[in-house]
Design a protein around this motif. Sequence first.
Motif, short mmCIF file in Angstrom:
data_model
loop_
_atom_site.label_atom_id
_atom_site.label_comp_id
_atom_site.label_asym_id
_atom_site.label_seq_id
_atom_site.Cartn_x
_atom_site.Cartn_y
_atom_site.Cartn_z
N ARG A 20 0.83 -1.22 0.00
CA ARG A 20 0.00 0.00 0.00
C ARG A 20 0.86 1.26 0.00
NH1 ARG A 20 -3.80 -1.47 4.93
NH2 ARG A 20 -3.50 -3.70 4.68
N ASP A 21 2.15 1.10 -0.16
CA ASP A 21 3.08 2.23 -0.22
C ASP A 21 3.41 2.48 -1.69
OD1 ASP A 21 5.48 3.67 -0.41
OD2 ASP A 21 6.27 2.87 1.46
N LEU A 22 3.12 3.66 -2.16
CA LEU A 22 3.32 3.96 -3.59
C LEU A 22 4.74 3.68 -4.06
CD1 LEU A 22 2.29 5.23 -6.31
CD2 LEU A 22 3.05 7.41 -5.42
N ARG A 23 5.71 4.11 -3.23
CA ARG A 23 7.11 3.93 -3.65
C ARG A 23 7.45 2.45 -3.80
NH1 ARG A 23 7.08 8.26 -0.21
NH2 ARG A 23 8.07 10.16 -0.92
N ARG A 52 1.12 5.31 -11.61
CA ARG A 52 0.59 5.94 -10.40
C ARG A 52 -0.92 6.02 -10.43
NH1 ARG A 52 5.01 10.69 -8.94
NH2 ARG A 52 6.53 9.23 -8.10
N PHE A 55 -2.31 2.76 -9.43
CA PHE A 55 -2.17 2.55 -7.98
C PHE A 55 -3.25 3.34 -7.22
CE2 PHE A 55 -0.59 3.98 -3.86
CZ PHE A 55 -0.27 2.78 -3.26
N LEU A 56 -3.45 4.61 -7.62
CA LEU A 56 -4.42 5.46 -6.89
C LEU A 56 -5.85 4.93 -7.06
CD1 LEU A 56 -2.94 8.98 -7.73
CD2 LEU A 56 -2.76 7.76 -5.57
N LEU A 59 -6.14 1.91 -4.89
CA LEU A 59 -6.20 2.32 -3.48
C LEU A 59 -7.64 2.74 -3.10
CD1 LEU A 59 -4.28 2.97 -1.05
CD2 LEU A 59 -4.30 5.31 -1.87
N ALA B 224 10.74 16.58 -1.56
CA ALA B 224 10.22 15.33 -2.15
C ALA B 224 8.71 15.24 -1.94
CB ALA B 224 10.92 14.12 -1.54
N LEU B 228 6.00 15.08 -4.96
CA LEU B 228 5.11 13.93 -5.07
C LEU B 228 3.65 14.37 -4.97
CD1 LEU B 228 4.93 10.87 -5.33
CD2 LEU B 228 5.15 10.67 -2.86
N VAL B 232 0.71 13.76 -7.75
CA VAL B 232 -0.48 12.97 -7.44
C VAL B 232 -1.75 13.82 -7.58
CG1 VAL B 232 -1.66 11.82 -5.51
CG2 VAL B 232 0.71 11.28 -6.02
N LEU B 259 -7.06 9.44 2.53
CA LEU B 259 -6.90 8.34 1.58
C LEU B 259 -5.48 8.33 0.98
CD1 LEU B 259 -8.23 6.13 -0.42
CD2 LEU B 259 -8.51 8.04 -1.99
N LEU B 260 -5.04 9.53 0.55
CA LEU B 260 -3.82 9.58 -0.25
C LEU B 260 -2.52 9.64 0.55
CD1 LEU B 260 -4.86 12.17 -3.01
CD2 LEU B 260 -4.79 9.69 -3.21
N PRO B 263 -0.23 6.20 1.87
CA PRO B 263 0.57 5.45 0.89
C PRO B 263 1.70 6.27 0.26
CG PRO B 263 -1.76 5.36 0.35
CD PRO B 263 -1.61 6.37 1.40
N LEU B 264 1.65 7.60 0.45
CA LEU B 264 2.70 8.43 -0.15
C LEU B 264 3.79 8.78 0.86
CD1 LEU B 264 0.50 11.00 -2.14
CD2 LEU B 264 1.30 8.77 -2.85
N THR B 265 3.60 8.35 2.08
CA THR B 265 4.55 8.72 3.14
C THR B 265 5.71 7.76 3.18
OG1 THR B 265 2.74 9.64 4.40
CG2 THR B 265 4.76 9.19 5.61
N GLU B 266 6.90 8.35 3.20
CA GLU B 266 8.11 7.54 3.24
C GLU B 266 8.20 6.84 4.59
OE1 GLU B 266 12.57 8.42 1.57
OE2 GLU B 266 11.13 10.03 1.75
N ALA B 267 8.43 5.54 4.55
CA ALA B 267 8.48 4.77 5.81
C ALA B 267 9.77 5.07 6.57
CB ALA B 267 8.40 3.29 5.51
#
Lengths: 198, 267
Positions: A20-23, A52, A55-56, A59, B224, B228, B232, B259-260, B263-267
């Motif tokens: 579930r992580d886009l990267r 992308r 993916f969206l 999601l 970044a 991103l 998006v 929602l968005l 999933p766009l957050t760097e772990a």
Amino acid sequence: MRLPMVAELNGESDLRHRIRDLRFFEESFRKNVQLTFPEGATRSKTDQARLRSSFLAWLESFQANRHLAGIDRKDFICFSAGTMLAELFRHDPLSVSSEAKSGDSATTVWPEGSAYVSYCLGVALTVLEQEFHLSAEIPEYANDPRIWQSFKENVQDNPDLAIPFLDMLLGQSPNWNEPAMAEKRPAVKEKSSPALGN
Amino acid sequence: MMPKRQRFPLPPTADDIAAAPLVVKDALRGIRRKLRNISPEITESGLSGQNSSLLSPLAIATALFNETRKITSFGEDIARDILFRHRDEARLAAFGSAGFGRPRQKLSEGHRHNFVASRYAALKILARQLGADDQLILEQPIDTTYLRLLARFSDVLSASPSQNELNFDRIAISAIELEKSGAIQHPKSDHRTPHRAQLIFAALGLAETILNLSTIHTVESTLAALNLAADVIVLRKPSIAAIFGGFDPEAQLSAEFRLLAPPLTEA
């Protein structure tokens, strides 16, 4: 059919969250393409915006249906992988120019389609193994070129038909009539109908 | 009878005094932009081949203006590239923490300045990325919005350390209030939905949410997140149009960030 990413995906702990992580999704998808089409006679290109978008869209569908995971978790994993496959077909981020006729029948008939299927199938099998210690066998007909030809025609007509196709490969009961309706899936209907009767 | 002496009008509040430099800066930005857009009637090419002794004083003045402008803008470009980039990056460092997303026990002294400066720098980056480089961005409306948000989110300071949850609603409200403030003016000729300013502010809110969910807080991670978020938001154009044009945009935008952003957050 070949599933080149399974070994790599298995190395990821907690894949059901990582996906579930886009990267991670982008990176693993590209890696799958690389492994499916090793450098040589086949050249491939992945459109980032389309990847992308798929993916969206996936999601959004995942969040809308995730409440059904409580009814049948295993079935929901298969459905989620199926919707990911449907969105990849809908947005079609990959283009392959192939002069090579080698490889398995799926890659020969439809290189882009086989890359999408091998990725989503690899993800589903790995999550099922991590969550339920299940190791599913891919049926023999997955190597039949006629199946791939028919699948290609159907999915080009309706990308959501990728969901029941993946169900078949994973040994789940497919729903060909309303493939995108999670609550109409045989496994969900079977488990939720006694509750409705009460 | 002697006329009554006029008193110089004093700014009514301390906030107005604090905002005064921003008003001046914004006015200068407006003038600079107008100067850039001036096209004198006699152009450089119109003068070529003419004998300079036959030129009218107006033509000479125009030629002088054009040459000066060319040299100035060249110098300005170099200065911007070298100096302003570092200044903007320094301002961006506070972007994630200077909002209202997370409750806090007290606001730092520089919170207001950090809010305004970091959002201004972030908007410049987003405008560039979304193809609106020539868009005039003003700081004073951001400052006015800050004061309005501070009054609206009076509970932001009352939280105990255990209540540290991210509040998506506040970030969405901030983005919508900033969009309404006129910090980026929406040209009347632009009939697109969503219009570009809406996309820019939606991306600003999304980037803020990503940074608030992340544990990495560097200038690089802020850049970044902004890049991103812009990418998006462009892909989500239909949803953004529906949000800004629909009922209860604040709640809708908050749901979009919910929602968005994870999933766009760097772990």
